[in-house]
Design a protein around this motif. Structure first.
Motif, short mmCIF file in Angstrom:
data_model
loop_
_atom_site.label_atom_id
_atom_site.label_comp_id
_atom_site.label_asym_id
_atom_site.label_seq_id
_atom_site.Cartn_x
_atom_site.Cartn_y
_atom_site.Cartn_z
N SER A 157 -34.56 50.38 36.05
CA SER A 157 -35.20 49.34 36.84
C SER A 157 -35.66 48.19 35.95
O SER A 157 -36.19 48.40 34.86
N ARG A 188 -28.65 49.16 50.19
CA ARG A 188 -28.77 48.43 48.92
C ARG A 188 -28.36 46.97 49.10
O ARG A 188 -28.98 46.06 48.54
N ARG A 237 -37.46 46.67 47.93
CA ARG A 237 -36.89 47.99 47.66
C ARG A 237 -37.93 49.08 47.95
O ARG A 237 -37.62 50.11 48.55
N THR A 238 -39.17 48.83 47.53
CA THR A 238 -40.22 49.84 47.73
C THR A 238 -40.53 50.03 49.20
O THR A 238 -40.75 51.16 49.66
N SER A 259 -33.58 39.88 48.84
CA SER A 259 -34.16 39.46 47.56
C SER A 259 -33.74 38.05 47.20
O SER A 259 -34.48 37.33 46.53
N ASP A 310 -38.55 44.03 44.03
CA ASP A 310 -39.17 45.34 43.92
C ASP A 310 -39.98 45.67 45.17
O ASP A 310 -40.01 46.82 45.62
N SER A 317 -35.77 57.33 46.87
CA SER A 317 -35.30 56.39 45.84
C SER A 317 -33.94 56.81 45.32
O SER A 317 -33.04 55.98 45.16
N VAL A 346 -31.22 45.02 50.66
CA VAL A 346 -32.24 44.67 49.67
C VAL A 346 -31.79 43.48 48.84
O VAL A 346 -32.55 42.54 48.59
N ASP A 347 -30.54 43.50 48.40
CA ASP A 347 -30.00 42.40 47.58
C ASP A 347 -30.02 41.08 48.35
O ASP A 347 -30.42 40.04 47.80
N LEU A 381 -31.26 56.16 47.99
CA LEU A 381 -30.92 54.74 48.09
C LEU A 381 -29.93 54.33 47.01
O LEU A 381 -29.07 53.47 47.24
N GLU A 382 -30.02 54.95 45.84
CA GLU A 382 -29.11 54.64 44.74
C GLU A 382 -27.82 55.45 44.81
O GLU A 382 -26.98 55.35 43.92
#
Length: 402
Positions: free
Chosen positions: A368, A17, A35-36, A24, A32, A265, A20-21, A268-269
């Motif tokens: 989301s 995570r 993340r995808t 981004s 998005d 998904s 991704v941050d 990942l969370e």
């Protein structure tokens, strides 16, 4: 999964995570997408990034893979003349001089953990079957014959500027579970930041990484153990029926593979079970042509994300205003100003405030915000056009108001 394994999985997910941050922050309007792409890799699947040149497709793939310590990355730009040996390994010339026929696999697709294949639909006829075998089964049949080579590929990120045009490329298209559309930056503020970054290089930021072994464990062990509750199965059945009523039909194989994306998904969370919010990833799975994507997105988000549903309704109004602006091309400045002041500017400002509120509500609820962020970008872009083209406001003033 034992207690230590569960703890390790949570740590890996947390680091992913963070990756991704961090990326981004570097790639504007691509949160998005990033993340995808990561969810797709965690599910052991392949993705297609569809969009025009200059939208950071290859750079995102490189930067994402660079965060996996120990992972071998390979990339290629295909053409209709690309030979299979260029993809999977050239002939060893030195060995050939000694009368031995063998290939050199190091640094090619055969040894890659993550592959980036640009212009995937330009795959040559000669390389087609081997490329399909590589994507489907992670194997390569050597030119000299013998046992197929098992490739360590976790997933391929592919890219194209256009959809496939023939049967051969359509076979590859069918194997790419996730299809992501990208375009040029929408938000004027993000475009301004992009221009500034070309002059003033941003200072290095945090650089989180994940070991290859941890990533592989996530793909093969942790993600498949994520629970899929009956409520999610019911939601998938409802979604399938809704799409069929719109004459949008996906294969049983695609639906089955999509379950792995939902599990990835949730993993990942940091969740042990799939939740409604994970269904949002299906907006990148259940369409064949870009013209179908808005319908799929609407059906998915109507099911799982009430704030995104309202955002999509606002998007329709924003697109209508832009169409009106295009239709008024050539009219007098007075007519344009009157329309902008009495109608467009008010509606766009109201939409902007509502989108901001919807984003706050979604964030608090843990849903989301990808769709809302994308639509907000469109609102800002259209508003900037109205202010400049209809009211003649200086670009710097547009930036200040946005």
């Amino acid at each position: 999964m034992g207690a230590q394994d569960a703890q390790d999985a949570q740590e890996t997910a947390k680091r992913l995570r963070a990756i991704v941050d961090e990326l981004s922050d570097r790639f504007y309007e691509r949160a998005d997408v990033l993340r995808t792409l990561l969810v797709t890799l965690l599910a052991g699947q392949h993705s297609l990034v569809l969009g025009p040149p200059g939208t950071a497709k290859s750079e995102m793939a490189r930067e994402l893979t660079a965060r996996f310590d120990g992972a071998a990355y390979w990339e290629i730009l295909l053409s209709k003349f690309t030979a299979p040996t260029k993809i999977f390994g050239p002939i060893d010339v030195a060995a050939l001089a000694r009368g031995e026929y063998r290939q050199v696999y190091d640094g090619r697709a055969t040894t890659a953990h993550v592959a980036f294949i640009d212009e995937i639909f330009k795959c040559s006829t000669a390389a087609l079957n081997e490329t399909l075998g590589y994507l489907n089964e992670r194997i390569y049949h050597p030119e000299s014959g013998g046992e197929p080579i098992r490739c360590p590929l976790i997933g391929a990120i592919t890219a194209s500027n256009e959809l496939p045009g023939g049967e051969d490329s359509a076979a590859i298209y069918d194997r790419l579970l996730v299809r992501i559309e990208v375009g040029y930056l929408e938000s004027p503020s993000n475009f301004a930041a992009l221009v500034r970054s070309a002059v003033n290089r941003p200072a290095p930021t945090a650089r989180t990484t994940v070991d290859l072994a941890a990533l592989q464990h996530a793909v093969t062990e942790a993600v498949p153990t994520v629970d899929v509750p009956d409520t999610i199965v019911d939601a998938l059945c409802t979604l399938r029926a809704a799409l069929r009523r719109k004459e949008l039909v996906a294969s049983d194989r695609r639906w089955r593979q999509a379950v792995g994306l939902l599990q990835a998904s949730a993993y990942l969370e940091g969740r042990p079970a799939v939740a409604d919010t994970d269904l949002s990833v299906l907006t990148h799975v259940l369409w064949n042509s870009p013209a179908e994507r808005p319908t799929v997105e609407r059906e998915v988000l109507h099911l799982v994300n009430p704030d995104a549903k309202e955002a999509l309704d606002l998007a329709d109004a924003i697109e209508e205003l832009e169409a009106q602006l295009d239709a008024m091309a050539g009219q007098s400045r007075e007519a344009l100003s009157d329309w902008a002041i009495k109608k467009a500017h008010i509606k766009l400002a109201t939409a902007g405030k509502r989108l901001e509120k919807l984003r706050e509500e979604a964030t608090v609820a843990g849903r989301s915000t990808a769709a809302i962020d994308r639509i907000t970008g469109r609102q800002r872009a259209v508003r900037a056009r109205v202010l400049t083209e209809a009211l003649g406001v200086d670009a710097n003033m547009v930036q200040a108001q946005i």
